[in-house]
Enzyme design. Structure first.
Site, PDB file in Angstrom:
ATOM      1  CE  LYS A   1      -4.800  -0.909   2.150  1.00  0.00           C
ATOM      2  NZ  LYS A   1      -5.399  -1.990   3.018  1.00  0.00           N
TER       3      LYS A   1
ATOM      4  CB  SER B   1      -0.767   0.120   1.235  1.00  0.00           C
ATOM      5  OG  SER B   1      -1.640  -1.139   1.390  1.00  0.00           O
TER       6      SER B   1
ATOM      7  CE  LYS C   1       2.047   2.115   4.770  1.00  0.00           C
ATOM      8  NZ  LYS C   1       1.018   1.277   3.691  1.00  0.00           N
TER       9      LYS C   1
HETATM   10  P1  NAD Z   1       5.546  -5.830   7.500  1.00  0.00           P
HETATM   11  O1  NAD Z   1       6.494  -4.523   7.764  1.00  0.00           O
HETATM   12  O2  NAD Z   1       5.281  -6.919   8.531  1.00  0.00           O
HETATM   13  O3  NAD Z   1       6.450  -6.337   6.282  1.00  0.00           O
HETATM   14  C1  NAD Z   1       7.159  -5.724   5.279  1.00  0.00           C
HETATM   15  C2  NAD Z   1       8.429  -6.521   5.023  1.00  0.00           C
HETATM   16  O4  NAD Z   1       9.457  -5.927   3.807  1.00  0.00           O
HETATM   17  C3  NAD Z   1       9.095  -6.780   6.240  1.00  0.00           C
HETATM   18  O5  NAD Z   1       9.878  -8.134   6.560  1.00  0.00           O
HETATM   19  C4  NAD Z   1      10.707  -6.070   5.879  1.00  0.00           C
HETATM   20  O6  NAD Z   1      11.775  -6.638   6.425  1.00  0.00           O
HETATM   21  C5  NAD Z   1      10.675  -6.145   4.297  1.00  0.00           C
HETATM   22  N1  NAD Z   1      11.426  -5.318   3.660  1.00  0.00           N
HETATM   23  C6  NAD Z   1      11.464  -3.738   4.064  1.00  0.00           C
HETATM   24  N2  NAD Z   1      12.665  -3.375   3.286  1.00  0.00           N
HETATM   25  C7  NAD Z   1      12.940  -4.363   2.363  1.00  0.00           C
HETATM   26  C8  NAD Z   1      14.221  -4.415   1.184  1.00  0.00           C
HETATM   27  N3  NAD Z   1      14.954  -3.153   0.919  1.00  0.00           N
HETATM   28  N4  NAD Z   1      14.324  -5.405   0.817  1.00  0.00           N
HETATM   29  C9  NAD Z   1      13.611  -6.561   1.130  1.00  0.00           C
HETATM   30  N5  NAD Z   1      12.506  -6.553   2.193  1.00  0.00           N
HETATM   31  C10 NAD Z   1      12.430  -5.572   2.623  1.00  0.00           C
HETATM   32  O7  NAD Z   1       4.169  -5.159   6.844  1.00  0.00           O
HETATM   33  P2  NAD Z   1       2.970  -5.907   6.510  1.00  0.00           P
HETATM   34  O8  NAD Z   1       2.019  -5.694   7.377  1.00  0.00           O
HETATM   35  O9  NAD Z   1       3.279  -7.222   5.852  1.00  0.00           O
HETATM   36  O10 NAD Z   1       2.348  -4.772   5.320  1.00  0.00           O
HETATM   37  C11 NAD Z   1       2.928  -4.710   4.263  1.00  0.00           C
HETATM   38  C12 NAD Z   1       2.116  -3.727   3.112  1.00  0.00           C
HETATM   39  O11 NAD Z   1       0.924  -4.362   3.320  1.00  0.00           O
HETATM   40  C13 NAD Z   1       2.091  -2.417   3.542  1.00  0.00           C
HETATM   41  O12 NAD Z   1       2.045  -1.580   2.726  1.00  0.00           O
HETATM   42  C14 NAD Z   1       0.748  -2.281   4.467  1.00  0.00           C
HETATM   43  O13 NAD Z   1       0.197  -1.216   4.718  1.00  0.00           O
HETATM   44  C15 NAD Z   1      -0.094  -3.273   3.763  1.00  0.00           C
HETATM   45  N6  NAD Z   1      -1.036  -3.982   4.293  1.00  0.00           N
HETATM   46  C16 NAD Z   1      -0.949  -4.723   5.616  1.00  0.00           C
HETATM   47  C17 NAD Z   1      -1.996  -5.324   6.343  1.00  0.00           C
HETATM   48  C18 NAD Z   1      -1.919  -5.827   7.643  1.00  0.00           C
HETATM   49  O14 NAD Z   1      -2.746  -6.379   8.116  1.00  0.00           O
HETATM   50  N7  NAD Z   1      -0.451  -5.823   8.230  1.00  0.00           N
HETATM   51  C19 NAD Z   1      -3.250  -5.185   5.730  1.00  0.00           C
HETATM   52  C20 NAD Z   1      -3.452  -4.826   4.490  1.00  0.00           C
HETATM   53  C21 NAD Z   1      -2.392  -4.226   3.911  1.00  0.00           C
END
Ligand code: NAD
Length: 297
Positions: free
Chosen positions: A170, A95, A238
């Site tokens: 979104k 997102s 964010k």
């Molecule tokens: P998270 O922080 O748990 O996971 C993100 C991952 O990306 C982490 O493991 C991090 O180490 C990795 N990362 C960061 N920089 C990186 C790089 N340079 N190279 C490789 N990996 C890298 O976040 P999440 O909860 O999984 O959410 C991911 C996305 O989905 C976000 O944009 C969030 O807003 C969206 N989202 C989350 C949810 C939720 O319930 N958690 C629901 C809908 C949407």
């Protein structure tokens, strides 16, 4: 199909596992090793950079926190575009700001790599169950071509328009969600301070027009005093930042988003940033001096 998956956090881990279950060959990378190890144990191949993921994959999926991460992973040094090859495609499921989606998509197109956006809603549970709602943007033919891949992770898939339309959709979702959590908190704290049990109010109103998934899911977390994420408060900050930037750039009124943003930032500064976004309710509880917990039986 050979699929690369980058970003194995709360959402990425179960989404990647569902792709494995659907029979795809998976190449995975994350800067944090925990998710990589978990996916390798489930049958994916762990590689050591975003570039290497791309070099091995027909389709590269990214599931990262925000716009700067997506830019770094796709356009940066040792990134996805450096590993590009004939026929490779990218699906960014993070997102992020719609303007950045367009910018990254343009850079990819110039490098000969088509990109689709497919941000999700449905939370960790939806990711685990493969029932996420996807909001897609990009070329319609590419969208149709990617449907078999997306289906492994989703319950509902909507084509919203060109690149940026998915993340705009979104943002609408995230705006409503933030304000609704605040509204539930404000109203229930008033009710609780007046001496009526939150659970009694909930049961009385849940089947009327005020009933909602937020009321069911997020109020329950406050009543159980369980604020484990779920969706981290800092990730919602964010999203609201992207909402406000987009609204301000377009000149649309954003008073409610601005207000809730301040409240979320306050809670984050007070140690709740890694808790579920339902921790926003504690802002109202704190000022009123009541908690929305269930009555002891
Ligand atoms: P998270 O922080 O748990 O996971 C993100 C991952 O990306 C982490 O493991 C991090 O180490 C990795 N990362 C960061 N920089 C990186 C790089 N340079 N190279 C490789 N990996 C890298 O976040 P999440 O909860 O999984 O959410 C991911 C996305 O989905 C976000 O944009 C969030 O807003 C969206 N989202 C989350 C949810 C939720 O319930 N958690 C629901 C809908 C949407």
């Amino acid at each position: 199909m050979k699929i690369g998956f980058i970003g194995l956090g709360v959402m990425g881990r179960p989404m990647a596992k569902n792709l494995l279950k659907a029979g795809h060959e998976l190449y995975v990378y994350d800067v944090v090793s925990k998710g990589v190890e978990e996916l390798a144990a489930a049958g994916a191949t762990a590689v050591s950079s975003n570039k290497e993921v791309a070099a091995n994959s027909d389709v590269v999926i990214t599931m990262l926190p925000n716009s700067p991460h997506v830019k770094t992973v796709i356009l940066g040094v040792n990134g996805v575009l450096e590993g590009r090859h004939e026929g490779m495609k990218i699906i960014d499921m993070s997102s992020i700001a719609p303007l950045v989606t367009k910018e990254v998509g343009q850079a990819c197109a110039e490098a000969g790599v088509p990109m689709l956006e497919a941000p999700v809603s449905g939370g960790e549970t939806g990711a685990i169950n493969g029932t996420l709602a996807l909001m897609c943007g990009g070329d319609k033919e590419l969208f149709n071509e990617m449907l078999p891949v997306l289906n492994a992770m989703a319950g509902t898939i909507t084509y919203c328009g060109g690149l940026g339309a998915g993340n705009t959709t979104k943002l609408v979702n995230q705006h409503i969600l933030a304000v609704e959590i605040a509204t539930v908190a404000e109203a229930f704290v008033m009710g609780a301070k007046a001496g009526v049990e939150p659970e009694v109010i909930y049961n009385a109103i849940k089947n009327g027009y005020a009933g909602s998934k937020v009321l069911d899911g997020k109020l329950a977390m406050a009543m159980d005093r369980d604020f484990r994420a779920g969706f981290r408060l800092d990730l919602h900050i964010k999203d609201l930042n992207n909402v406000l930037e987009t609204g301000h750039a377009l000149g649309t009124p954003m008073p409610l988003a601005s207000l809730v943003m301040d409240e979320m930032k306050y809670m984050s500064a007070n140690g709740c940033g890694s808790e579920d976004h339902s921790a926003l309710m504690k802002y109202y509880e704190k000022i009123a001096g009541v908690e929305l917990k269930r009555a002891e039986k």
